[in-house]
Design an enzyme around this catalytic site. Sequence first.
Site, PDB file in Angstrom:
ATOM      1  N   HIS A 296      42.820  40.616   8.678  1.00 26.69           N
ATOM      2  CA  HIS A 296      42.490  39.594   9.667  1.00 26.69           C
ATOM      3  C   HIS A 296      42.309  38.253   8.972  1.00 26.69           C
ATOM      4  O   HIS A 296      42.011  38.191   7.767  1.00 26.69           O
ATOM      5  CB  HIS A 296      41.227  39.981  10.428  1.00 26.69           C
ATOM      6  CG  HIS A 296      41.425  41.141  11.346  1.00 26.69           C
ATOM      7  ND1 HIS A 296      40.452  41.549  12.227  1.00 26.69           N
ATOM      8  CD2 HIS A 296      42.480  41.972  11.530  1.00 26.69           C
ATOM      9  CE1 HIS A 296      40.907  42.582  12.925  1.00 26.69           C
ATOM     10  NE2 HIS A 296      42.126  42.856  12.510  1.00 26.69           N
TER      11      HIS A 296
ATOM     12  N   GLU B 164      39.915  36.074   9.142  1.00 27.54           N
ATOM     13  CA  GLU B 164      38.565  35.897   8.598  1.00 27.54           C
ATOM     14  C   GLU B 164      38.435  36.600   7.244  1.00 27.54           C
ATOM     15  O   GLU B 164      37.883  36.051   6.289  1.00 27.54           O
ATOM     16  CB  GLU B 164      37.495  36.467   9.539  1.00 27.54           C
ATOM     17  CG  GLU B 164      37.555  35.961  10.957  1.00 27.54           C
ATOM     18  CD  GLU B 164      38.372  36.874  11.858  1.00 27.54           C
ATOM     19  OE1 GLU B 164      39.575  37.099  11.583  1.00 27.54           O
ATOM     20  OE2 GLU B 164      37.814  37.355  12.845  1.00 27.54           O
TER      21      GLU B 164
ATOM     22  N   CYS C 144      36.231  40.559  15.051  1.00 34.93           N
ATOM     23  CA  CYS C 144      35.979  41.972  15.331  1.00 34.93           C
ATOM     24  C   CYS C 144      34.715  42.389  14.575  1.00 34.93           C
ATOM     25  O   CYS C 144      34.156  41.621  13.792  1.00 34.93           O
ATOM     26  CB  CYS C 144      37.172  42.812  14.882  1.00 34.93           C
ATOM     27  SG  CYS C 144      37.364  42.914  13.077  1.00 34.93           S
TER      28      CYS C 144
ATOM     29  N   CYS D 103      35.105  42.249  10.657  1.00 30.91           N
ATOM     30  CA  CYS D 103      35.041  40.880  10.137  1.00 30.91           C
ATOM     31  C   CYS D 103      33.630  40.318  10.280  1.00 30.91           C
ATOM     32  O   CYS D 103      33.166  39.572   9.416  1.00 30.91           O
ATOM     33  CB  CYS D 103      36.061  39.992  10.831  1.00 30.91           C
ATOM     34  SG  CYS D 103      37.767  40.356  10.314  1.00 30.91           S
TER      35      CYS D 103
END
Length: 170
Positions: free
Chosen positions: A92, A94, A120, A123
């Site tokens: 992801h 992040e 999410c 993260c």
Amino acid sequence: MPTKHITPLPNGEGYENEASTGKASAKQLNLDLRYLRMARIWAENSYCHRRKVGALVVKEKMIISDGYNGTPSGFENVCEDENNVTKPYVLHAEANAITKLARSSNNSDGATLYVTASPCIECAKLIIQAGIKRVIYGEQYRLTDGIDLLKRANIEVKYLNPDDYEHKKV
């Protein structure tokens, strides 16, 4: 002590500021919108087809890290399989931004994370452990467990959609 008031946002949230001027709030809102727009542009670097997400880590008005969703270094730049399902090893935005910090001389203690989509839960755990104190995101997701965890950790979380402000001066 000056009176505080909240500058209302279209999403029902607000920015706290000094009642006498309102400048602190408007200035921070403009900065937040600017960095979110920059994260959107950074998302264009993603090779993922289903969804492109960008993230910036900002500390003391300096971008100290950036990331977008994609495969780990050294892997082919293909995020989805033949059935258009995201491969399990895709990182992801992040996570990419936070792990990039680990390879630099910067740290994210007290920083703000700007990300185009809500984090999410995985993260969110990284964000907490990285010492990030604010998260500003631009798209809501059907699952809110990541946002809920960030709030539980007393991290300031704000949803801002730059499109709501596109032709307005704040």
